[in-house]
Design an enzyme around this catalytic site. Sequence first.
Site, mmCIF file in Angstrom:
data_model
loop_
_atom_site.group_PDB
_atom_site.id
_atom_site.type_symbol
_atom_site.label_atom_id
_atom_site.label_comp_id
_atom_site.label_asym_id
_atom_site.label_seq_id
_atom_site.Cartn_x
_atom_site.Cartn_y
_atom_site.Cartn_z
ATOM 1 C CB SER A 286 40.847 42.795 32.065
ATOM 2 O OG SER A 286 40.588 41.468 32.521
ATOM 3 C CG ASP A 287 47.120 41.706 34.416
ATOM 4 O OD1 ASP A 287 47.047 40.459 34.499
ATOM 5 O OD2 ASP A 287 48.187 42.322 34.574
ATOM 6 C CG HIS A 288 44.292 36.796 37.177
ATOM 7 N ND1 HIS A 288 43.579 36.816 38.349
ATOM 8 C CD2 HIS A 288 44.298 35.498 36.760
ATOM 9 C CE1 HIS A 288 43.189 35.599 38.662
ATOM 10 N NE2 HIS A 288 43.619 34.770 37.705
ATOM 11 N N GLY A 289 41.781 39.603 37.018
ATOM 12 C CA GLY A 289 40.945 40.190 38.069
ATOM 13 C C GLY A 289 40.905 41.700 38.087
#
Length: 765
Positions: A286-289
Amino acid sequence: MNTHHMLGALVLLVSSASSLAVETTGIPQDQVKERNAFIADLMKKMTLDEKIGQLNLVTVGPEYQKEAIMADIRAGKVGGVFNTVTKPDIRRMQDQVQYSRLKIPPFYAYDVVHGQRTIFPISLGLAASWDMQAVATSARISALETAADGLNMTFSPMVDITRDPRWGRVSEGFGEDTYLTSRLAHEMVTGYQGKDPSAPDAVMANVKHYALYGAVEGGREYNTVDMSLTRMFNDYMPPYKAAVDAGAGGVMVALNSVNGIPATSNTWLLKDILRDDWQFRGLTVSDHGAIGGLVKHGVAEDDRQAAAMALKAGVDMDMADNMYGKYLKGLLADGLVSQKDIDRAVRDVLAAKWDMGLFVDEYRHLGPQSSDPADTNAESRLHRQEAREVARTSLVLLKNNNQTLPLQKKGTIAVVGALADSKRDVMGSWSAAGKAAQAVTVLQGMKDVLGDKGTILYARGANVTNDQAMVDFLNSYEKQVINDPRKPQDMIDEAVKTAEKADVVVAVVGEAQGMAHEASSRSDINIPQSQRDLLKALKATGKPLVIVLMNGRPLTLTWENEISDAMLETWFSGTEGGHAIADVLFGDYNPSGKLPMTFPRSVGQIPLYNSVLNTGRPFNPQHPDKYTTRYFDITNGPLFPFGYGLSYTRFSVSDVSLSSTTMDTSHPLTASVTVKNTGKVSGATIVQMYLQDVTASISRPVKELKNFEKINLQPGEEKTVTFAINEKDLRFYNDKLKWASEPGKFNVFVGLDSQDVKKTSFLLK
């Protein structure tokens, strides 16, 4: 018109990707069974908590400090770590593996986008080189330096097609064109990984941001994407597939939604396309958060549901927000995720670690402690010569009236502008572990190249911007823009006095690097007013005015183009940027770069790009008519078109010669032109070939880049450049999403940019 030569998209993509994946990941076929058997045996020994721990990609920072991470490594709760970039720090963490039950090592990753310690031009600048050898050099050195710091993976390349220069992350990608970006994606992945991502000088590539992140509405960061499937597959998806076909070991999932469904929970994107059609067998992160972001997207009721959605959609690792660590165990107990879902993700993580060589040696890139550099930032660890050579290829000459450039190595030259002596800005955004103190500014570069043959005078002249709200925004996380406290007019007056003493003025203007970065979308892509005021005053001196641009996106430069005598686009050109720019300004290197994005005349024209579809009422500049596709309050078309760039010499291009005027599947043809250097100095240029499907079952672009070649010619020398055209080059995704060619007329355009071209045509039978 009836389609023929159809191949179903699924059949074609499966066959092309599956044959390449094993080859390019560096795992011989006879080792695949060994890897799978090893992973199956290891997973039998793992507890549920240990499996979930492998899905946790953590970031080092104030909220999760190294001591806490080391404790979690000992407990088997960490699958990977990012944002630590030195061997001693990574070694301390990896030492904790021996205290864990199963001794499964984490991998270490970082955003190495255009260099690790030696910073190369930003990605948009690399694209402007149109030089595959230069791009490959940047990727190989980036991998070597990244591995030398103990890292195993880079979150790169960024291959999002974008046609909206308002978007801040334009600087991080390769521009507007599908074909060019796809070529660059392949070069970057193979440059990073080589034949084996576990090799001492290689790292695993994690391509991003899948998918369509560059098409966010309004060029506004993190915004939504709504797009037809034909445009998606014809224009935006091919670069991701090119990276996958090149063997990229990882894919980062985008933050945006696609047609209403966030990529992070988009089963169609992550399973149907990526896994089933493209046969990707690597790791997804995933991308950050982004998993927690599903709640804010409005598709998950809470974080718990978001974790279930992401895992089931196909996201293997959770970056930074620990949603899997918090919720997967309970979700499994409640039957909301399956053991099969968890095991699939764990298997992908372990397979990536196998490919990185971490199960053979958890210190694979670290080596023995005795190999740690005495000085992490030592000058000897840089690759300055290669950085200078690559940076020179990225520079684009936009204007050169009356042979203002190259500058003579004599007399007095005034160098003016807030960016002229900025070490931080010349490196650009996403400059990894690069140190600003080691960067060469334009001012320093010009002094070094000129030496004692002339005099360089300097005045700052202006701040990048006098808008305090903008400065505060740019400095909100790190103080990077430092304004001179003097009154703006006092600074301009000083610059004018400096200019009046000089024979020529070089004004270095544009954007601070933070203005072209993540979370840095702009509604106005002019040069800030403070610098425009300076340019106006410099123009009034009557001295020849050379504008050197530093920026991470196309800017609106209509006025600057009018007032300047010469204009050089330098992007953010990296550690050796100042020397590279000076080499071009003084003529030690003849510029050959070409624009990878269209430069509009006004922000109101956006999106403006080369491969547009025609309309039922196209605008004809030779015979303008009111009721056509146009703006009536501005000159239509770009200020500088895609593929544009001048040289210190001149080139002529002959008419296009075809080997045949008809083609079928078994008889490809060639298109040839003769290019001659008609000037007085040697130079390189990029010969570009575009195609147009004149009549098709759906509207097709007026021009599509299909090939290019960089050539070097001495004065008076000529060369015949030949491009092969086969039936596959004519295929596209039709309204049934079948990849097919259609019989009929095709136009061929060849030239040195997308507008100044020679044209001919052939028939596909």
